[in-house]
Design an enzyme around this catalytic site. Sequence first.
Site, PDB file in Angstrom:
ATOM      1  N   LYS A  14     -23.038 -46.796  42.759  1.00  0.00           N
ATOM      2  CA  LYS A  14     -23.042 -48.031  41.637  1.00  0.00           C
ATOM      3  C   LYS A  14     -21.738 -47.896  41.041  1.00  0.00           C
ATOM      4  O   LYS A  14     -21.273 -48.855  40.688  1.00  0.00           O
ATOM      5  CB  LYS A  14     -24.212 -47.798  40.750  1.00  0.00           C
ATOM      6  CG  LYS A  14     -25.791 -47.793  41.175  1.00  0.00           C
ATOM      7  CD  LYS A  14     -26.723 -47.438  39.932  1.00  0.00           C
ATOM      8  CE  LYS A  14     -26.780 -46.051  39.387  1.00  0.00           C
ATOM      9  NZ  LYS A  14     -27.257 -45.209  40.138  1.00  0.00           N
ATOM     10  N   ARG A  89     -32.963 -48.058  33.115  1.00  0.00           N
ATOM     11  CA  ARG A  89     -33.399 -47.052  34.128  1.00  0.00           C
ATOM     12  C   ARG A  89     -34.820 -46.699  33.776  1.00  0.00           C
ATOM     13  O   ARG A  89     -35.462 -45.751  34.318  1.00  0.00           O
ATOM     14  CB  ARG A  89     -32.684 -45.633  33.672  1.00  0.00           C
ATOM     15  CG  ARG A  89     -31.811 -45.071  34.795  1.00  0.00           C
ATOM     16  CD  ARG A  89     -31.265 -43.803  34.248  1.00  0.00           C
ATOM     17  NE  ARG A  89     -30.668 -43.043  35.261  1.00  0.00           N
ATOM     18  CZ  ARG A  89     -29.315 -43.118  35.710  1.00  0.00           C
ATOM     19  NH1 ARG A  89     -28.549 -43.922  34.954  1.00  0.00           N
ATOM     20  NH2 ARG A  89     -28.940 -42.242  36.451  1.00  0.00           N
ATOM     21  N   ARG A 128     -20.119 -35.194  45.755  1.00  0.00           N
ATOM     22  CA  ARG A 128     -19.676 -35.483  44.704  1.00  0.00           C
ATOM     23  C   ARG A 128     -19.151 -34.249  43.628  1.00  0.00           C
ATOM     24  O   ARG A 128     -18.326 -34.169  42.785  1.00  0.00           O
ATOM     25  CB  ARG A 128     -20.456 -36.515  43.730  1.00  0.00           C
ATOM     26  CG  ARG A 128     -19.649 -37.128  42.620  1.00  0.00           C
ATOM     27  CD  ARG A 128     -20.522 -38.521  42.064  1.00  0.00           C
ATOM     28  NE  ARG A 128     -21.752 -38.092  41.671  1.00  0.00           N
ATOM     29  CZ  ARG A 128     -22.628 -38.789  41.191  1.00  0.00           C
ATOM     30  NH1 ARG A 128     -22.660 -40.050  41.103  1.00  0.00           N
ATOM     31  NH2 ARG A 128     -23.940 -38.207  40.675  1.00  0.00           N
ATOM     32  N   ARG A 134     -19.438 -32.325  37.753  1.00  0.00           N
ATOM     33  CA  ARG A 134     -20.660 -32.510  36.860  1.00  0.00           C
ATOM     34  C   ARG A 134     -21.530 -31.439  37.112  1.00  0.00           C
ATOM     35  O   ARG A 134     -22.113 -31.416  37.988  1.00  0.00           O
ATOM     36  CB  ARG A 134     -20.983 -34.072  37.212  1.00  0.00           C
ATOM     37  CG  ARG A 134     -20.467 -34.878  36.572  1.00  0.00           C
ATOM     38  CD  ARG A 134     -21.011 -36.496  36.895  1.00  0.00           C
ATOM     39  NE  ARG A 134     -22.339 -36.664  36.918  1.00  0.00           N
ATOM     40  CZ  ARG A 134     -22.966 -37.927  37.090  1.00  0.00           C
ATOM     41  NH1 ARG A 134     -22.113 -38.836  37.720  1.00  0.00           N
ATOM     42  NH2 ARG A 134     -24.280 -38.028  37.015  1.00  0.00           N
ATOM     43  N   ARG A 146     -33.852 -35.131  38.952  1.00  0.00           N
ATOM     44  CA  ARG A 146     -33.063 -36.435  38.881  1.00  0.00           C
ATOM     45  C   ARG A 146     -33.866 -37.215  39.917  1.00  0.00           C
ATOM     46  O   ARG A 146     -34.219 -38.657  39.269  1.00  0.00           O
ATOM     47  CB  ARG A 146     -31.660 -36.338  39.071  1.00  0.00           C
ATOM     48  CG  ARG A 146     -31.010 -35.779  37.880  1.00  0.00           C
ATOM     49  CD  ARG A 146     -29.609 -35.244  38.147  1.00  0.00           C
ATOM     50  NE  ARG A 146     -28.799 -36.497  38.454  1.00  0.00           N
ATOM     51  CZ  ARG A 146     -27.534 -36.544  39.061  1.00  0.00           C
ATOM     52  NH1 ARG A 146     -26.931 -35.154  39.366  1.00  0.00           N
ATOM     53  NH2 ARG A 146     -26.852 -37.364  39.007  1.00  0.00           N
TER      54      ARG A 146
HETATM   55  P1  ADP Z   1     -26.224 -40.997  38.440  1.00  0.00           P
HETATM   56  O1  ADP Z   1     -26.388 -42.525  38.808  1.00  0.00           O
HETATM   57  O2  ADP Z   1     -25.403 -40.025  39.577  1.00  0.00           O
HETATM   58  O3  ADP Z   1     -27.689 -40.311  37.928  1.00  0.00           O
HETATM   59  P2  ADP Z   1     -25.274 -41.562  35.638  1.00  0.00           P
HETATM   60  O4  ADP Z   1     -23.766 -41.329  35.325  1.00  0.00           O
HETATM   61  O5  ADP Z   1     -25.745 -43.174  35.706  1.00  0.00           O
HETATM   62  O6  ADP Z   1     -25.406 -40.743  37.075  1.00  0.00           O
HETATM   63  O7  ADP Z   1     -26.168 -40.850  34.651  1.00  0.00           O
HETATM   64  C1  ADP Z   1     -26.139 -39.638  34.429  1.00  0.00           C
HETATM   65  C2  ADP Z   1     -27.182 -39.147  33.514  1.00  0.00           C
HETATM   66  O8  ADP Z   1     -26.936 -39.609  32.215  1.00  0.00           O
HETATM   67  C3  ADP Z   1     -28.606 -39.396  33.932  1.00  0.00           C
HETATM   68  O9  ADP Z   1     -29.146 -38.424  34.843  1.00  0.00           O
HETATM   69  C4  ADP Z   1     -29.434 -39.438  32.726  1.00  0.00           C
HETATM   70  O10 ADP Z   1     -29.655 -38.141  32.124  1.00  0.00           O
HETATM   71  C5  ADP Z   1     -28.380 -40.028  31.829  1.00  0.00           C
HETATM   72  N1  ADP Z   1     -28.561 -41.391  31.641  1.00  0.00           N
HETATM   73  C6  ADP Z   1     -27.649 -42.362  32.218  1.00  0.00           C
HETATM   74  N2  ADP Z   1     -27.860 -43.542  31.875  1.00  0.00           N
HETATM   75  C7  ADP Z   1     -29.359 -43.494  31.136  1.00  0.00           C
HETATM   76  C8  ADP Z   1     -30.374 -44.584  30.723  1.00  0.00           C
HETATM   77  N3  ADP Z   1     -30.103 -45.921  31.215  1.00  0.00           N
HETATM   78  N4  ADP Z   1     -31.599 -43.999  30.317  1.00  0.00           N
HETATM   79  C9  ADP Z   1     -31.597 -42.754  30.298  1.00  0.00           C
HETATM   80  N5  ADP Z   1     -30.787 -41.795  30.344  1.00  0.00           N
HETATM   81  C10 ADP Z   1     -29.614 -42.301  31.325  1.00  0.00           C
END
Ligand code: ADP
Length: 188
Positions: A14, A89, A128, A134, A146
């Site tokens: 994404k 999410r 990654r 991270r 996750r």
């Molecule tokens: P990825 O798509 O690799 O999981 P992101 O950078 O989108 O990584 O998100 C990293 C973390 O940030 C998620 O695992 C979650 O803990 C938190 N997070 C991100 N966006 C949201 C959201 N919309 N609602 C709740 N938690 C979020």
Amino acid sequence: MKYYVLFGPPGAGKGTFAKMLVENKGYYHISTGDLLRKEIAEGTPLGMQAKDLIEKGNLVPDEVVCGMIRQQFDSNPDVRGFLLDGFPRTVAQAIALDEMLTDMGEELTRVVSIHITDEEVRRRIKGRALVENRADDADDDIITTRIRNYHEKTEPVIQYYKAHDKYFEVEAHGTIDENYAKVSALID
Ligand code: ADP
């Protein structure tokens, strides 16, 4: 104004596609993950609250991310549209987004969902981890949490958008350029 959601499991690409779309089509990219990592890096109260949850592979509360999204909409009135990456999410977030947009006299344009398998999720996140440092990418148990959270809390969002006729899915098993071509074809 156009409002696109880039949807998909962790590691689907994404963020990568959003950056390419920003360059090619001039949209404004909002990544809740990036915004949360910025809060953590700056040591804000919100960041301190989010850090533990993120590092364990859990979601942060809906109110927190919804507030961040609204703030981004309000502070960028002159863009041609938004790409939402990592949001919504949960179904509660999807409902909150619809309410925000209605409140602004707008509506969601479409959801572009990037589909990969759980094995691909693991492989990509591990790749990654070698590049991006991270904490939530580095540990197998956290990745498992996750993936589980994705299936339990995020996947139901698909039904929500199908029911609203907003849902478009691409299979992203090819190269970045092949996958990007499919995503880009669904975005004006
Ligand atoms: P990825 O798509 O690799 O999981 P992101 O950078 O989108 O990584 O998100 C990293 C973390 O940030 C998620 O695992 C979650 O803990 C938190 N997070 C991100 N966006 C949201 C959201 N919309 N609602 C709740 N938690 C979020």
